[in-house]
Scaffold this motif. Structure first.
Motif, PDB file in Angstrom:
ATOM      1  N   LEU A  69      60.256 -42.562 -40.919  1.00 39.45           N
ATOM      2  CA  LEU A  69      59.714 -41.336 -41.488  1.00 39.45           C
ATOM      3  C   LEU A  69      58.313 -41.055 -40.946  1.00 39.45           C
ATOM      4  CD1 LEU A  69      60.711 -39.220 -43.530  1.00 39.45           C
ATOM      5  CD2 LEU A  69      59.455 -40.452 -45.309  1.00 39.45           C
ATOM      6  N   GLU A  70      57.513 -42.117 -40.829  1.00 35.53           N
ATOM      7  CA  GLU A  70      56.159 -41.969 -40.278  1.00 35.53           C
ATOM      8  C   GLU A  70      56.209 -41.431 -38.854  1.00 35.53           C
ATOM      9  OE1 GLU A  70      52.303 -44.873 -40.031  1.00 35.53           O
ATOM     10  OE2 GLU A  70      54.146 -45.610 -39.139  1.00 35.53           O
ATOM     11  N   LEU A  71      57.059 -42.003 -38.033  1.00 37.15           N
ATOM     12  CA  LEU A  71      57.174 -41.552 -36.643  1.00 37.15           C
ATOM     13  C   LEU A  71      57.700 -40.124 -36.566  1.00 37.15           C
ATOM     14  CD1 LEU A  71      58.631 -44.777 -34.981  1.00 37.15           C
ATOM     15  CD2 LEU A  71      56.243 -44.066 -35.165  1.00 37.15           C
ATOM     16  N   LYS A  72      58.602 -39.774 -37.493  1.00 37.27           N
ATOM     17  CA  LYS A  72      59.158 -38.417 -37.502  1.00 37.27           C
ATOM     18  C   LYS A  72      58.081 -37.397 -37.845  1.00 37.27           C
ATOM     19  CE  LYS A  72      62.823 -35.643 -39.618  1.00 37.27           C
ATOM     20  NZ  LYS A  72      63.956 -35.638 -40.578  1.00 37.27           N
ATOM     21  N   PHE A  73      57.253 -37.684 -38.846  1.00 41.10           N
ATOM     22  CA  PHE A  73      56.164 -36.771 -39.202  1.00 41.10           C
ATOM     23  C   PHE A  73      55.194 -36.607 -38.037  1.00 41.10           C
ATOM     24  CE2 PHE A  73      56.632 -37.969 -43.954  1.00 41.10           C
ATOM     25  CZ  PHE A  73      57.557 -36.951 -44.134  1.00 41.10           C
ATOM     26  N   ALA A  74      54.815 -37.724 -37.418  1.00 44.45           N
ATOM     27  CA  ALA A  74      53.852 -37.679 -36.324  1.00 44.45           C
ATOM     28  C   ALA A  74      54.417 -36.934 -35.123  1.00 44.45           C
ATOM     29  CB  ALA A  74      53.443 -39.098 -35.934  1.00 44.45           C
ATOM     30  N   LEU A  75      55.684 -37.169 -34.819  1.00 44.32           N
ATOM     31  CA  LEU A  75      56.301 -36.481 -33.679  1.00 44.32           C
ATOM     32  C   LEU A  75      56.353 -34.983 -33.910  1.00 44.32           C
ATOM     33  CD1 LEU A  75      57.729 -36.745 -30.965  1.00 44.32           C
ATOM     34  CD2 LEU A  75      59.883 -37.058 -32.198  1.00 44.32           C
ATOM     35  N   ALA A  76      56.609 -34.568 -35.141  1.00 46.99           N
ATOM     36  CA  ALA A  76      56.640 -33.133 -35.440  1.00 46.99           C
ATOM     37  C   ALA A  76      55.279 -32.497 -35.204  1.00 46.99           C
ATOM     38  CB  ALA A  76      57.088 -32.922 -36.883  1.00 46.99           C
ATOM     39  N   ASP A  77      54.200 -33.186 -35.604  1.00 55.81           N
ATOM     40  CA  ASP A  77      52.863 -32.646 -35.369  1.00 55.81           C
ATOM     41  C   ASP A  77      52.521 -32.627 -33.884  1.00 55.81           C
ATOM     42  OD1 ASP A  77      52.478 -32.163 -37.993  1.00 55.81           O
ATOM     43  OD2 ASP A  77      50.760 -33.499 -38.260  1.00 55.81           O
ATOM     44  N   PHE A  78      52.964 -33.640 -33.152  1.00 56.49           N
ATOM     45  CA  PHE A  78      52.725 -33.652 -31.706  1.00 56.49           C
ATOM     46  C   PHE A  78      53.426 -32.479 -31.029  1.00 56.49           C
ATOM     47  CE2 PHE A  78      54.747 -34.931 -27.645  1.00 56.49           C
ATOM     48  CZ  PHE A  78      53.625 -34.873 -26.836  1.00 56.49           C
ATOM     49  N   LEU A  79      54.657 -32.226 -31.408  1.00 55.37           N
ATOM     50  CA  LEU A  79      55.410 -31.119 -30.799  1.00 55.37           C
ATOM     51  C   LEU A  79      54.818 -29.767 -31.150  1.00 55.37           C
ATOM     52  CD1 LEU A  79      59.083 -32.397 -31.312  1.00 55.37           C
ATOM     53  CD2 LEU A  79      57.705 -32.420 -29.219  1.00 55.37           C
ATOM     54  N   SER A  80      54.096 -29.686 -32.280  1.00 56.17           N
ATOM     55  CA  SER A  80      53.467 -28.417 -32.631  1.00 56.17           C
ATOM     56  C   SER A  80      52.218 -28.145 -31.783  1.00 56.17           C
ATOM     57  CB  SER A  80      53.088 -28.403 -34.118  1.00 56.17           C
ATOM     58  OG  SER A  80      52.079 -29.368 -34.379  1.00 56.17           O
ATOM     59  N   LYS A  81      51.566 -29.217 -31.282  1.00 59.06           N
ATOM     60  CA  LYS A  81      50.396 -29.073 -30.407  1.00 59.06           C
ATOM     61  C   LYS A  81      50.529 -30.057 -29.246  1.00 59.06           C
ATOM     62  CE  LYS A  81      47.243 -27.615 -34.088  1.00 59.06           C
ATOM     63  NZ  LYS A  81      45.979 -27.901 -34.810  1.00 59.06           N
ATOM     64  N   PRO A  82      51.452 -29.825 -28.325  1.00 58.61           N
ATOM     65  CA  PRO A  82      51.762 -30.841 -27.313  1.00 58.61           C
ATOM     66  C   PRO A  82      50.672 -31.043 -26.261  1.00 58.61           C
ATOM     67  CG  PRO A  82      52.999 -28.839 -26.881  1.00 58.61           C
ATOM     68  CD  PRO A  82      52.304 -28.634 -28.191  1.00 58.61           C
ATOM     69  N   ILE A  83      49.856 -30.040 -25.983  1.00 56.96           N
ATOM     70  CA  ILE A  83      48.887 -30.150 -24.893  1.00 56.96           C
ATOM     71  C   ILE A  83      47.656 -30.932 -25.332  1.00 56.96           C
ATOM     72  CG2 ILE A  83      47.512 -28.915 -23.191  1.00 56.96           C
ATOM     73  CD1 ILE A  83      50.502 -28.601 -22.847  1.00 56.96           C
ATOM     74  N   THR A  84      47.066 -30.548 -26.438  1.00 58.21           N
ATOM     75  CA  THR A  84      45.797 -31.150 -26.866  1.00 58.21           C
ATOM     76  C   THR A  84      45.948 -32.125 -28.021  1.00 58.21           C
ATOM     77  OG1 THR A  84      45.396 -29.303 -28.397  1.00 58.21           O
ATOM     78  CG2 THR A  84      44.546 -29.097 -26.143  1.00 58.21           C
ATOM     79  N   GLY A  85      47.076 -32.109 -28.719  1.00 61.29           N
ATOM     80  CA  GLY A  85      47.233 -32.963 -29.882  1.00 61.29           C
ATOM     81  C   GLY A  85      46.481 -32.414 -31.086  1.00 61.29           C
ATOM     82  N   ILE A  86      46.450 -33.181 -32.167  1.00 58.71           N
ATOM     83  CA  ILE A  86      45.811 -32.722 -33.406  1.00 58.71           C
ATOM     84  C   ILE A  86      44.333 -33.067 -33.456  1.00 58.71           C
ATOM     85  CG2 ILE A  86      47.979 -32.908 -34.659  1.00 58.71           C
ATOM     86  CD1 ILE A  86      46.913 -35.471 -35.939  1.00 58.71           C
ATOM     87  N   GLY A  87      43.813 -33.685 -32.403  1.00 58.02           N
ATOM     88  CA  GLY A  87      42.394 -34.045 -32.378  1.00 58.02           C
ATOM     89  C   GLY A  87      42.178 -35.490 -32.787  1.00 58.02           C
ATOM     90  N   SER A  88      41.130 -36.106 -32.270  1.00 58.11           N
ATOM     91  CA  SER A  88      40.866 -37.512 -32.566  1.00 58.11           C
ATOM     92  C   SER A  88      40.588 -37.737 -34.041  1.00 58.11           C
ATOM     93  CB  SER A  88      39.674 -37.995 -31.734  1.00 58.11           C
ATOM     94  OG  SER A  88      38.512 -37.223 -32.013  1.00 58.11           O
ATOM     95  N   TRP A  89      40.221 -36.690 -34.763  1.00 59.19           N
ATOM     96  CA  TRP A  89      39.910 -36.782 -36.183  1.00 59.19           C
ATOM     97  C   TRP A  89      41.091 -36.389 -37.071  1.00 59.19           C
ATOM     98  CZ3 TRP A  89      38.366 -33.232 -32.629  1.00 59.19           C
ATOM     99  CH2 TRP A  89      38.858 -31.943 -32.793  1.00 59.19           C
ATOM    100  N   GLY A  90      42.192 -35.948 -36.503  1.00 57.73           N
ATOM    101  CA  GLY A  90      43.271 -35.335 -37.269  1.00 57.73           C
ATOM    102  C   GLY A  90      44.122 -36.322 -38.045  1.00 57.73           C
ATOM    103  N   ARG A  91      44.792 -35.833 -39.059  1.00 56.54           N
ATOM    104  CA  ARG A  91      45.779 -36.577 -39.853  1.00 56.54           C
ATOM    105  C   ARG A  91      47.119 -35.864 -39.726  1.00 56.54           C
ATOM    106  NH1 ARG A  91      42.858 -39.575 -44.231  1.00 56.54           N
ATOM    107  NH2 ARG A  91      40.650 -39.016 -44.060  1.00 56.54           N
ATOM    108  N   TYR A  92      48.182 -36.640 -39.588  1.00 55.34           N
ATOM    109  CA  TYR A  92      49.489 -36.008 -39.436  1.00 55.34           C
ATOM    110  C   TYR A  92      50.016 -35.544 -40.799  1.00 55.34           C
ATOM    111  CZ  TYR A  92      51.552 -40.536 -40.830  1.00 55.34           C
ATOM    112  OH  TYR A  92      51.893 -41.697 -41.495  1.00 55.34           O
ATOM    113  N   THR A  93      50.793 -34.503 -40.765  1.00 57.72           N
ATOM    114  CA  THR A  93      51.324 -33.887 -41.979  1.00 57.72           C
ATOM    115  C   THR A  93      52.364 -34.797 -42.646  1.00 57.72           C
ATOM    116  OG1 THR A  93      51.044 -31.725 -40.944  1.00 57.72           O
ATOM    117  CG2 THR A  93      52.439 -31.826 -42.904  1.00 57.72           C
ATOM    118  N   GLY A  94      52.237 -34.956 -43.959  1.00 55.54           N
ATOM    119  CA  GLY A  94      53.221 -35.716 -44.719  1.00 55.54           C
ATOM    120  C   GLY A  94      52.914 -37.176 -44.883  1.00 55.54           C
ATOM    121  N   TYR A  95      51.727 -37.604 -44.457  1.00 59.11           N
ATOM    122  CA  TYR A  95      51.414 -39.033 -44.559  1.00 59.11           C
ATOM    123  C   TYR A  95      51.390 -39.519 -46.008  1.00 59.11           C
ATOM    124  CZ  TYR A  95      46.650 -37.791 -46.012  1.00 59.11           C
ATOM    125  OH  TYR A  95      45.561 -37.310 -46.687  1.00 59.11           O
TER     126      TYR A  95
END
Length: 486
Positions: free
Chosen positions: A335-361
């Motif tokens: 589930l953790e990997l699924k949440f993180a992968l969804a956030d990565f796919l939403s911002k594939p070029i730059t990611g969520i930022g070094s400070w970001g938290r993935y959705t659903g943690y």
């Protein structure tokens, strides 16, 4: 006496500052002349001091040495120490006209630095605190690997220095393994025992921290190559005894760590080490050594997994918590990997930022803490999530550059340097499972240990080129006098 005590009390801060200033001046002086003597205490800390208290049920919580000073200085004091030591070594090398050793990792670490600066700039525009954008929970620890790699390459300049470092690692690895085994046998094992304290699995373990098993693997690699490589080198009996003791104790310590990532990583490292042996020795190890190691791992695996709820049976039990039947329709790991992968796919070029938290943690039990959502159990996906395809490209490039260089180094190095270089490659192979399903990059100790492993093949190759192997002196040809008949 009562009148003197207040003066002593108020003078302590000044005494500390004066002592620190004297130590800094002495350290700079030592670093300019003998930079390797600044490296040894730094390596000893990372080889011997634990970095996690996870699984410890003690009431009091001790703050790790690796985070000291990070509140005011953004990074730990140890990282600032390595930066200062690198500056001393760089100045010393320039005075002695010492050429910079070959290292094809420089452009890649420069790319990591530029990427981190870019994230800091964006975070300032978004009013994100600087401590969050530079947090170890992002990818700043990768940038801090570069000063240590460069420091090691600049500090050990001769073949004698490198052999000294090899013996240092052997002794530390042996000492750490003996400490773990004695504590396991007589004092209940590592108190950071998450399996016994949180999962009710009645086992004792040598070390829970994966880095202690990495230390054992590095020392094991040096000992194995020195003992079994194709070309034998003359060594005193004392060091041969140390190598045999290291070989046995470090392997046993890893087996008794009861960590699946350590077991699989050790087998991968063993494959790297075995390729340094002659064909006949490889066959002997395949027929005699591997069944013995396999039986030992099977025994301890059964001990642990048969007590683990939901583990089941067969080889699939090794990844029981990565299967969907573990917690309802999906395991928390998946589930953790699924949440993180969804956030990565939403911002594939730059990611969520070094400070970001993935959705659903919040739905993950172990993320219910102040650091929730800042890290996940996959080093590769962690980098992709935080830095996008840019960081993923840098990660792939860094690994590819190291593999290409290490492959060439292991084929050309002389016998006395081959053990150290093999240890670095074996250490990286050992950490592959942690890259995939662990949390290597948010941990200071792990990333600095990875930097040590990366540096070892480059160091061995640099010394081999600067100081080629000495050949036995050739006696000049003197023609023998002819006997002339009288």
């Amino acid at each position: 006496m009562n009148q003197i005590l207040p003066y002593v009390y108020y003078s302590l801060p000044w005494a500390f500052i004066i002592g620190l200033s004297i130590a800094a001046v002495a350290g700079i002086g030592i670093g300019l002349v003998w930079p390797r003597f600044l490296v040894y205490p730094y390596l000893a800390i990372y080889f011997c001091m634990n970095s996690t208290s996870y699984g410890n049920m003690a009431i009091f919580a001790t703050r790790s040495i690796y985070s000291r000073g990070s509140g005011m200085l953004f990074f730990g004091l140890l990282l600032w120490y390595v930066l200062g030591a690198w500056a001393c070594a760089r100045v010393a090398a320039s005075f002695q006209r010492y050429p910079a050793p070959e290292c094809n990792l420089r452009p890649w670490f420069l790319g990591w630095f530029v990427l981190l600066v870019g994230h800091v700039g964006v975070s300032m525009m978004l009013d994100v605190p600087l401590k969050d954008s530079l947090s170890p929970q992002g990818f700043s620890n990768i940038v801090w690997m570069a000063p240590l790699i460069s420091l090691i390459l600049l500090s050990f300049r001769t073949r004698e220095h490198v052999l000294e470092l090899t013996h240092f690692i052997l002794l530390l690895g042996l000492g750490r393994a003996l400490f773990g085994l004695v504590r396991w046998a007589a004092f209940g094992g590592d108190p950071n025992n998450v399996y016994a304290n949180m999962n009710a699995i009645k086992i004792r373990l040598t070390f829970f921290d994966i880095n202690d098993s990495l230390v054992c693997t590095i020392a094991f690699a040096i000992a194995a190559v020195h003992l079994f490589q194709t070309v034998k080198t003359d060594r005193p009996k004392f060091w041969r005894g140390i190598e045999w003791a290291t070989l046995i104790t470090t392997a046993l310590c890893i087996v008794l760590s009861y960590r699946r990532s350590a077991w699989i990583g050790f087998l991968l490292a063993f494959l790297v080490i075995m390729m340094r042996f002659p064909i006949k020795r490889r066959i002997q190890l395949m027929t005699g050594g591997l069944p013995l190691v396999g039986a030992a791992l099977a025994y301890v695996a059964v001990q642990r997994l048969t007590q683990t709820k939901g583990a089941g049976g067969g080889l699939s039990s090794l990844v029981y918590d990565m299967q969907s039947r573990r917690f309802g329709p999906e395991s928390e790991r998946v589930l953790e990997l699924k949440f993180a992968l969804a956030d990565f796919l939403s911002k594939p070029i730059t990611g969520i930022g070094s400070w970001g938290r993935y959705t659903g943690y919040q739905y993950i039990s172990w993320q219910n803490n102040p650091d929730g959502g800042l890290f996940l159990h996959s080093g590769v996906l962690h980098v992709a999530l935080k830095s996008g395809l840019l960081g993923t490209f840098l990660l792939i490039g860094t690994i590819a550059a190291f593999v290409l260089f290490a492959r060439r180094a292991l084929k050309t190095l002389p016998p006395e340097l081959l053990g150290l270089a093999t240890a670095g490659v074996a250490g990286i192979a050992f950490m592959i499972p942690d890259f995939l399903i662990g949390t290597p990059f948010p941990q200071v100790r792990t990333t600095q240990m990875l930097a040590i492993c990366l540096a070892l093949p480059y160091l061995a190759m640099a010394v081999a080129k600067v100081a080629p192997a000495t050949k036995p002196a050739v006696k000049p040809f003197v023609p023998r006098p002819r006997l002339v008949a009288a």
